[in-house]
Scaffold this active site. Structure first.
Site, PDB file in Angstrom:
ATOM      1  N   ASN A  80      37.139  49.169  42.191  1.00  0.00           N
ATOM      2  CA  ASN A  80      35.748  49.586  42.420  1.00  0.00           C
ATOM      3  C   ASN A  80      35.243  49.003  43.744  1.00  0.00           C
ATOM      4  O   ASN A  80      35.423  47.822  44.022  1.00  0.00           O
ATOM      5  CB  ASN A  80      34.840  49.093  41.304  1.00  0.00           C
ATOM      6  CG  ASN A  80      35.410  49.376  39.944  1.00  0.00           C
ATOM      7  OD1 ASN A  80      35.661  50.509  39.611  1.00  0.00           O
ATOM      8  ND2 ASN A  80      35.675  48.325  39.179  1.00  0.00           N
TER       9      ASN A  80
ATOM     10  N   GLU B 239      44.535  45.760  45.289  1.00  0.00           N
ATOM     11  CA  GLU B 239      43.164  46.281  45.108  1.00  0.00           C
ATOM     12  C   GLU B 239      42.372  46.234  46.409  1.00  0.00           C
ATOM     13  O   GLU B 239      41.566  47.117  46.688  1.00  0.00           O
ATOM     14  CB  GLU B 239      42.425  45.518  43.997  1.00  0.00           C
ATOM     15  CG  GLU B 239      43.104  45.532  42.629  1.00  0.00           C
ATOM     16  CD  GLU B 239      43.599  46.892  42.164  1.00  0.00           C
ATOM     17  OE1 GLU B 239      42.985  47.908  42.550  1.00  0.00           O
ATOM     18  OE2 GLU B 239      44.610  46.947  41.435  1.00  0.00           O
TER      19      GLU B 239
ATOM     20  N   GLU C 224      47.754  55.163  45.505  1.00  0.00           N
ATOM     21  CA  GLU C 224      48.536  54.156  44.784  1.00  0.00           C
ATOM     22  C   GLU C 224      49.829  53.770  45.505  1.00  0.00           C
ATOM     23  O   GLU C 224      50.188  52.602  45.547  1.00  0.00           O
ATOM     24  CB  GLU C 224      48.809  54.636  43.354  1.00  0.00           C
ATOM     25  CG  GLU C 224      47.545  54.846  42.521  1.00  0.00           C
ATOM     26  CD  GLU C 224      46.636  53.612  42.472  1.00  0.00           C
ATOM     27  OE1 GLU C 224      47.060  52.514  42.875  1.00  0.00           O
ATOM     28  OE2 GLU C 224      45.473  53.767  42.048  1.00  0.00           O
TER      29      GLU C 224
HETATM   30  N1  BES Z   1      43.513  52.301  40.627  1.00  0.00           N
HETATM   31  C1  BES Z   1      44.330  51.498  39.797  1.00  0.00           C
HETATM   32  C2  BES Z   1      43.748  51.267  38.426  1.00  0.00           C
HETATM   33  C3  BES Z   1      43.958  52.384  37.450  1.00  0.00           C
HETATM   34  C4  BES Z   1      45.185  52.577  36.860  1.00  0.00           C
HETATM   35  C5  BES Z   1      42.920  53.200  37.097  1.00  0.00           C
HETATM   36  C6  BES Z   1      45.359  53.590  35.955  1.00  0.00           C
HETATM   37  C7  BES Z   1      43.092  54.221  36.201  1.00  0.00           C
HETATM   38  C8  BES Z   1      44.312  54.412  35.614  1.00  0.00           C
HETATM   39  C9  BES Z   1      44.562  50.129  40.426  1.00  0.00           C
HETATM   40  O1  BES Z   1      44.435  50.091  41.794  1.00  0.00           O
HETATM   41  C10 BES Z   1      45.973  49.763  40.135  1.00  0.00           C
HETATM   42  O2  BES Z   1      46.855  50.392  40.675  1.00  0.00           O
HETATM   43  N2  BES Z   1      46.203  48.782  39.285  1.00  0.00           N
HETATM   44  C11 BES Z   1      47.536  48.413  38.879  1.00  0.00           C
HETATM   45  C12 BES Z   1      47.916  47.085  39.418  1.00  0.00           C
HETATM   46  C13 BES Z   1      48.570  47.179  40.752  1.00  0.00           C
HETATM   47  C14 BES Z   1      48.860  45.830  41.341  1.00  0.00           C
HETATM   48  C15 BES Z   1      49.856  47.955  40.730  1.00  0.00           C
HETATM   49  C16 BES Z   1      47.541  48.360  37.382  1.00  0.00           C
HETATM   50  O3  BES Z   1      46.497  48.496  36.791  1.00  0.00           O
HETATM   51  O4  BES Z   1      48.616  48.200  36.808  1.00  0.00           O
HETATM   52 ZN    ZN Z   2      46.002  50.974  42.806  1.00  0.00          ZN
END
Ligand code: BES
Ligand code: ZN
Length: 867
Positions: free
Chosen positions: A278, A311, A333
């Site tokens: 966010n 993030e 991502e």
């Molecule tokens: N944008 C994602 C969070 C997310 C994941 C939102 C799935 C909705 C559905 C966040 O930036 C993210 O990728 N988080 C990862 C951790 C990252 C270090 C790979 C996670 O949540 O595993």
């Molecule tokens: Zn992410």
């Protein structure tokens, strides 16, 4: 059912009669009754003749009387207000056409529930001074802002946001922007936040609860805070430090400063993903943000650093420049993942994080070796399909093809192009082609053509190489783990080192096969440092030379990793005898590098479990062989951490001893038991530092039986006592290592109790081979409950894959298909197909091993080999 608004239904995207410009949002959460009420006033442009406004809303009740459209010419009340739950849209119909042009305002009032689903506007639970409390948290990505306020909930519908929260006056209330005004009125306070820059709805956030924080500033005055539960502020210091440094790095790398005046990061006790970017208010699981000097392991530390770096990368890649539609999710991502390694490498050079990156590629290659994989750019037709593409293709393959491209174009050009991309699309949206366009401009290489073959088509090639008459012959073919031939073709950036890394060659393989002159008789390593997203299959002669090059330590760590990983994949696909794979693993006995050993551990565990299914008579010898191979490193590293030892040794120790325990290595089991006893007597014993806890817990569970269950009970006790999430998940991850079916069932049932937060249950699903049948039955018996509890988010997919994929028989495939015939649903379709395909691949592998001639003799020879 026919509906008079049929024309607006089942559309992947909203009709764009109106374009939102500014949202004025007021929210009042009620933390006692778990409800909220709110109002929204959206300033918008009407861009075509229409009586309708169609926007997203779900699980909200909108007060029809409150819906008004106000323009210069006056104010209209909506004639009809209809929320179509299935399509998650709110259709507003007015008596007359709305005035075309800007500056009109749509307003309404609504109510909702602070749900327990960890999405939309939800409640998370915590304790404060022994008292149970609720906090209110938002999680909107991918498409759940609509569960908090009616909005155009698509990444390309960017607008500015002015948020106001009314909350109990003793609580902390945070949103994306800094507070501009706070008015206390008795028990309540009204907090108004600065208007945000333009951004997508999925990045809007609010958190309300009791928190402590630690604070720092960047050199250019951005206030950075880490919020956590009261009393745990110290645990936020590490992430704070990483964040401040990372903001500086990215500012330089993207040649654009962080765009908001503040950055808050906050640990949320109930959180379904790992973290969420966010804008200006990044939310995290506790395990991904908090670091406790005394109880966190090196692996926890690395996790915190990489998640924070990931993030924060999104604050540029994702928040400032946003994907135009979910088809381009990988831009968010894949890029954030890749960029997080740049940051981690710069902050912690001794972590050799780029070598560890190979684990990302491997995970991507494994999923993309299935025929049920999907292209990086994937069509999305309904919001419910988005969750499932937050997968290894978007993240791991995405990050890997970026690394491949960077290594082909060169780091400098690549960075310049990225900086240009960020500038060109700042405060706006971009598609995959937009990125290729800048890269092409800067590098003058045919990036678009090259990369289309990797992002628009699923899968990847295996390059077969053979040496004949001083010529190297290359041939590409799609690789599938099932062993079946695929028909894809790629433009492959091929690199090769011949006898040394000085003599590196490269070319683009853009046809099926190609031959080059290679007069040298030295070893030849293709895909130098594993920079390319493909596998390589060498002929007998080239393989033998590489094996000696591994033993003589002539190859880079990344190349040693690659040879092992490709061989494992080829063996699974029936293209390399298991005996050859086993012989190769023997060459890694004296391997010094953490990441390579870690992969060796993964490979040996998988081989042991498939051998158990194929020919259990071979199992003891196979285990003995692997124990021999790993013991070399185990002796080097020892159970006790050394003063000032490296981060990588600390990581290795845990993985090594956990695996030795799983292979039933007596000394490890005994030593673990001794240390666990000491720990039970004194939680501060130096005998059980965090880095070996998981290994010791695994060993303890490995020794537990129904008649001797004290280890299990003790671990449950530790789980109950600790208030550190990392400790809880460490324990949950070890409980399934037991071989006793009754205990496994108890473990699984424990996951469904209120003692385990629903975010954490998935950690307990990693059960021993002896437990997989119990897990499957348990899963079927509890399907209703599991589906109700986890089915509305993506965690349900983790249940399906964890329970189904370990099997290795065609009968099980049928059983699984039969069970899901009436139970599957859109949110698990893809995962289910992939899991079933994995079982089929295992089953086929089992057949191949059964038929492999000479395997038993080879295993016998390896097991009793004297070193
Ligand atoms: N944008 C994602 C969070 C997310 C994941 C939102 C799935 C909705 C559905 C966040 O930036 C993210 O990728 N988080 C990862 C951790 C990252 C270090 C790979 C996670 O949540 O595993
Ligand atoms: Zn992410």
């Amino acid at each position: 059912m026919a509906n008079k608004y049929e024309q607006f239904r089942s559309q992947p995207r909203l009709p764009k009669f109106a374009v939102p410009k500014t949202y004025n949002i007021f929210l009042k959460p009620d933390l006692t009754d778990c409800k909220f009420s709110g109002t929204v006033d959206v300033t918008l442009d009407i861009v075509s003749d229409t009586k309708f406004i169609v926007l997203n809303a779900a699980d909200l009740s909108v007060d029809p009387k409150s819906v008004r459209f106000t323009s210069e010419k006056g104010s209209l009340e909506a004639k009809e207000v209809e929320l179509l739950e299935e399509d998650e849209i709110l259709v507003l119909e007015f008596d007359q056409n709305l005035d075309i042009g800007g500056g009109s305002v749509l307003s309404m009032r609504f109510n909702g529930t602070l749900n327990d689903q960890m999405k939309g506007f939800y409640r998370s639970k915590y304790e404060h001074n022994g008292e149970k409390k609720n906090m209110a948290v938002t999680q909107f990505e991918p498409a759940d802002a609509r569960r908090c306020f009616p909005c155009w909930d698509e990444p390309a519908c960017k607008a500015t946001f002015k948020i106001t929260l009314e909350v109990p006056s003793e609580l902390v209330a945070l949103s994306n922007m800094p507070v501009v005004e706070e008015k206390v009125n008795g028990d309540l306070k009204t907090v108004c936040y600065q208007e945000s820059p333009i951004m997508s709805t999925y990045l809007v956030a609010a958190v309300v609860g009791l928190f402590d924080y630690v604070e720092d500033h960047t050199p250019d005055g951005i206030k950075v805070r880490v919020y956590c539960q009261v009393g745990k502020a110290d645990q936020g210091k590490f992430a704070l430090d990483v964040a401040v440094k990372t903001l500086g790095l990215y500012k330089e790398y993207f040649a654009t400063p962080y765009s908001l005046p503040k950055l808050d990061m906050i640990a949320i006790p109930d959180f379904s993903a790992g973290a969420m970017e966010n804008y200006g208010l990044v939310t995290y699981r506790e395990t991904a943000l908090l670091y406790d000097e005394k109880n966190s392991a090196a692996a926890n530390k690395q996790r915190v650093a990489t998640v924070v770096a990931h993030e924060l990368a999104h604050q540029w890649f994702g928040n400032l420049v946003t994907m135009e539609w979910w088809t381009h999710l990988w831009l968010n991502e894949g890029f954030a993942t890749w960029v997080s390694y740049l940051a981690a490498d710069s902050l912690f050079p001794d972590w050799k994080i780029w070598t560890q990156f190979l684990d990302e590629s491997t995970v991507g290659l494994r999923l993309d070796g299935l025929s049920e994989s999907h292209p990086i750019e994937v069509e999305i037709n309904h919001a419910c399909e988005i969750d499932e593409i937050f997968d290894a293709i978007s993240y791991h393959k995405g990050a890997s093809v970026i690394r491949m491209l960077q290594s082909y174009l060169g780091a400098e050009v690549f960075q310049q192009a990225l900086a240009k991309y960020i500038k060109r699309h700042a405060c706006s949206n971009a598609k995959t082609e937009d990125l290729w366009a800048v890269l092409e401009e800067e590098s003058k290489e045919p990036v678009n053509k090259l990369m289309n073959s990797w992002t628009k088509q699923q899968g990847y090639p295996v390059i077969s190489v053979s040496l004949k008459d001083n010529k190297l012959e290359f041939d590409q073919r799609q690789f599938l783990s099932s062993g079946s031939p695929g028909d894809g073709q790629w433009i492959v950036p091929l690199t090769l080192a011949c006898g040394s890394y000085e003599a590196k060659k490269s070319f683009l393989l853009d046809k099926k096969s190609q031959t080059i002159d290679e007069p040298s008789s030295k070893w030849v390593k293709i895909n130098v440092d594993q920079a390319g997203f493909y596998r390589v299959k060498y002929d007998e002669q080239l393989s033998a030379k590489l094996r000696s090059a591994i033993e003589s330590k002539s190859l880079s760590a990344m190349d040693r990793y690659g040879i092992l990983d490709d061989s494992f994949a080829l063996s699974m696909a029936g293209q390399l005898p298991l005996s050859s794979l086993l012989t190769l693993t023997g060459a890694y006995r004296e391997e010094p590098e953490y990441t390579v050993l870690s992969n060796l551990i993964t490979v040996s565990s998988k081989v042991a479990s498939i051998v158990a299914d194929a020919d259990s008579k071979l199992l003891d010898n196979v285990k003995m062989f692997f124990i021999n191979v790993l013991q070399y490193s185990a002796e080097r590293i020892g159970f006790d951490c050394k003063q000032g030892e490296s981060h990588l040794d600390a990581l290795l120790r845990g993985e090594l001893f956990a695996t030795l325990a799983l292979f039933g290595h007596e000394e490890t089991l005994k030593e673990a038991s001794r240390r666990f006893q000491a720990f039970l007597e004194d939680r501060n014993t130096p005998l059980l530092p965090p880095d070996i806890r998981r290994a010791v817990y695994v060993a303890v569970m490995k020794s537990v039986t129904a008649s001797n269950r004290s280890g299990f009970d003790s671990l449950l006790k530790v789980h109950r006592e600790t208030d550190l999430s990392q400790e809880k998940t460490r324990i949950l991850g070890a409980l399934g290592s037991c071989s006793d079916p009754d205990i496994i069932l108890e473990v699984l049932n424990f996951l469904l109790t209120p003692e385990v937060r629903s975010q954490d249950a998935v950690f307990g699903l990693a059960v021993s081979r002896e437990g997989r049948e119990v897990a499957w039955n348990w899963f079927k018996n509890n399907w209703e409950h599991i589906s109700n509890t986890w089915g509305r988010g993506f965690l349900i997919t983790r249940f399906v894959s964890a329970v189904v994929s370990p099997f290795s028989s065609y009968e099980k495939v049928e059983e699984v298909e039969e069970f899901f015939a009436t139970r599957s649903k859109p949110s698990i379709t893809r995962t289910l197909k992939q899991s079933i395909e994995r079982v089929q691949i295992n089953a086929k592998w089992v057949e191949t091993i059964k038929n492999e001639k000479g395997l038993a003799d080879c295993v016998q020879e390896l097991a009793y080999r004297k070193y």
